[in-house]
Design a protein around this motif. Structure first.
Motif, PDB file in Angstrom:
ATOM      1  N   ALA A 103       0.848  -1.194   0.000  1.00  0.00           N
ATOM      2  CA  ALA A 103       0.000   0.000   0.000  1.00  0.00           C
ATOM      3  C   ALA A 103       0.878   1.237   0.000  1.00  0.00           C
ATOM      4  CB  ALA A 103      -0.905   0.006   1.222  1.00  0.00           C
ATOM      5  N   SER A 104       0.532   2.195  -0.828  1.00  0.00           N
ATOM      6  CA  SER A 104       1.279   3.451  -0.884  1.00  0.00           C
ATOM      7  C   SER A 104       0.305   4.606  -1.075  1.00  0.00           C
ATOM      8  CB  SER A 104       2.310   3.427  -2.006  1.00  0.00           C
ATOM      9  OG  SER A 104       1.676   3.250  -3.260  1.00  0.00           O
ATOM     10  N   GLY A 105       0.853   5.810  -1.002  1.00  0.00           N
ATOM     11  CA  GLY A 105       0.005   6.986  -1.084  1.00  0.00           C
ATOM     12  C   GLY A 105      -0.370   7.412   0.310  1.00  0.00           C
ATOM     13  N   ARG A 106      -1.623   7.652   0.539  1.00  0.00           N
ATOM     14  CA  ARG A 106      -2.086   7.995   1.874  1.00  0.00           C
ATOM     15  C   ARG A 106      -1.820   6.817   2.807  1.00  0.00           C
ATOM     16  NH1 ARG A 106      -8.259   9.609   2.300  1.00  0.00           N
ATOM     17  NH2 ARG A 106      -7.466  11.229   0.929  1.00  0.00           N
ATOM     18  N   THR A 107      -1.390   7.097   4.015  1.00  0.00           N
ATOM     19  CA  THR A 107      -1.111   6.015   4.945  1.00  0.00           C
ATOM     20  C   THR A 107      -2.371   5.197   5.224  1.00  0.00           C
ATOM     21  OG1 THR A 107      -0.291   5.436   7.126  1.00  0.00           O
ATOM     22  CG2 THR A 107      -1.524   7.500   6.926  1.00  0.00           C
ATOM     23  N   VAL A 108      -2.211   3.911   5.251  1.00  0.00           N
ATOM     24  CA  VAL A 108      -3.328   3.010   5.539  1.00  0.00           C
ATOM     25  C   VAL A 108      -3.209   2.412   6.924  1.00  0.00           C
ATOM     26  CG1 VAL A 108      -3.780   2.477   3.123  1.00  0.00           C
ATOM     27  CG2 VAL A 108      -2.191   1.050   4.434  1.00  0.00           C
ATOM     28  N   THR A 109      -2.399   3.047   7.766  1.00  0.00           N
ATOM     29  CA  THR A 109      -2.197   2.515   9.108  1.00  0.00           C
ATOM     30  C   THR A 109      -3.519   2.343   9.851  1.00  0.00           C
ATOM     31  OG1 THR A 109      -0.044   3.583   9.194  1.00  0.00           O
ATOM     32  CG2 THR A 109      -0.990   2.876  11.278  1.00  0.00           C
ATOM     33  N   ASN A 110      -4.480   3.241   9.613  1.00  0.00           N
ATOM     34  CA  ASN A 110      -5.749   3.172  10.321  1.00  0.00           C
ATOM     35  C   ASN A 110      -6.833   2.407   9.553  1.00  0.00           C
ATOM     36  OD1 ASN A 110      -4.717   4.714  12.426  1.00  0.00           O
ATOM     37  ND2 ASN A 110      -5.297   6.627  11.427  1.00  0.00           N
ATOM     38  N   TYR A 111      -6.456   1.810   8.445  1.00  0.00           N
ATOM     39  CA  TYR A 111      -7.422   1.104   7.616  1.00  0.00           C
ATOM     40  C   TYR A 111      -7.403  -0.385   7.935  1.00  0.00           C
ATOM     41  CZ  TYR A 111      -7.810   5.062   4.355  1.00  0.00           C
ATOM     42  OH  TYR A 111      -8.041   6.281   3.763  1.00  0.00           O
TER      43      TYR A 111
END
Length: 126
Positions: free
Chosen positions: A24-32
């Motif tokens: 995954a790249s771009g906006r962080t997906v840490t909270n997804y």
């Protein structure tokens, strides 16, 4: 925007193993939440497995429980990776496997995921 790129698919004999990755790249997906779905020819896309935002909880379809393991690596802030270790594969597992990310909703529901990768083909020969 979030970009998801799957890799690791291929051809394997029944009983074999594969490990899929989703970067995954771009906006962080840490909270997804992040999940795996699959679509076999002529069939609807179905849920396979998912991880909560931290990777501490996992969810599986009954058809893959005990054979597949989902995990994720959030070590990097803007590059997160989701994995799917697939063991004891059988021909019914043949499908295009898709990675997806979601901010909320149900882990099991396809329409609750807002971001999707292009998919990677998994073919299991008998």
């Amino acid at each position: 925007q979030v970009q998801l790129v799957e890799s690791g698919g291929g051809l394997v004999q029944a009983g074999g193993s594969l490990r899929l990755s989703c970067a995954a790249s771009g906006r962080t997906v840490t909270n997804y939440a992040m999940g795996w779905f699959r679509q076999a020819p002529g069939k609807e896309r179905e849920f396979v497995a998912a991880c909560n935002w931290s990777g501490t909880r996992t969810y599986y379809a009954d058809s893959v429980k005990g054979r597949f393991t989902a995990s994720r690596d959030n070590a990097k802030n803007t590059l997160n990776t989701l994995y799917l270790q697939m063991n004891s594969l059988n021909p019914e597992d043949t499908a295009v496997y898709y990675c997806a990310a979601a901010l909320g909703g149900s882990y099991y529901v396809l329409t609750d995921y807002g971001y999707w990768g292009q998919g990677t083909q998994v073919t299991v020969s008998s």
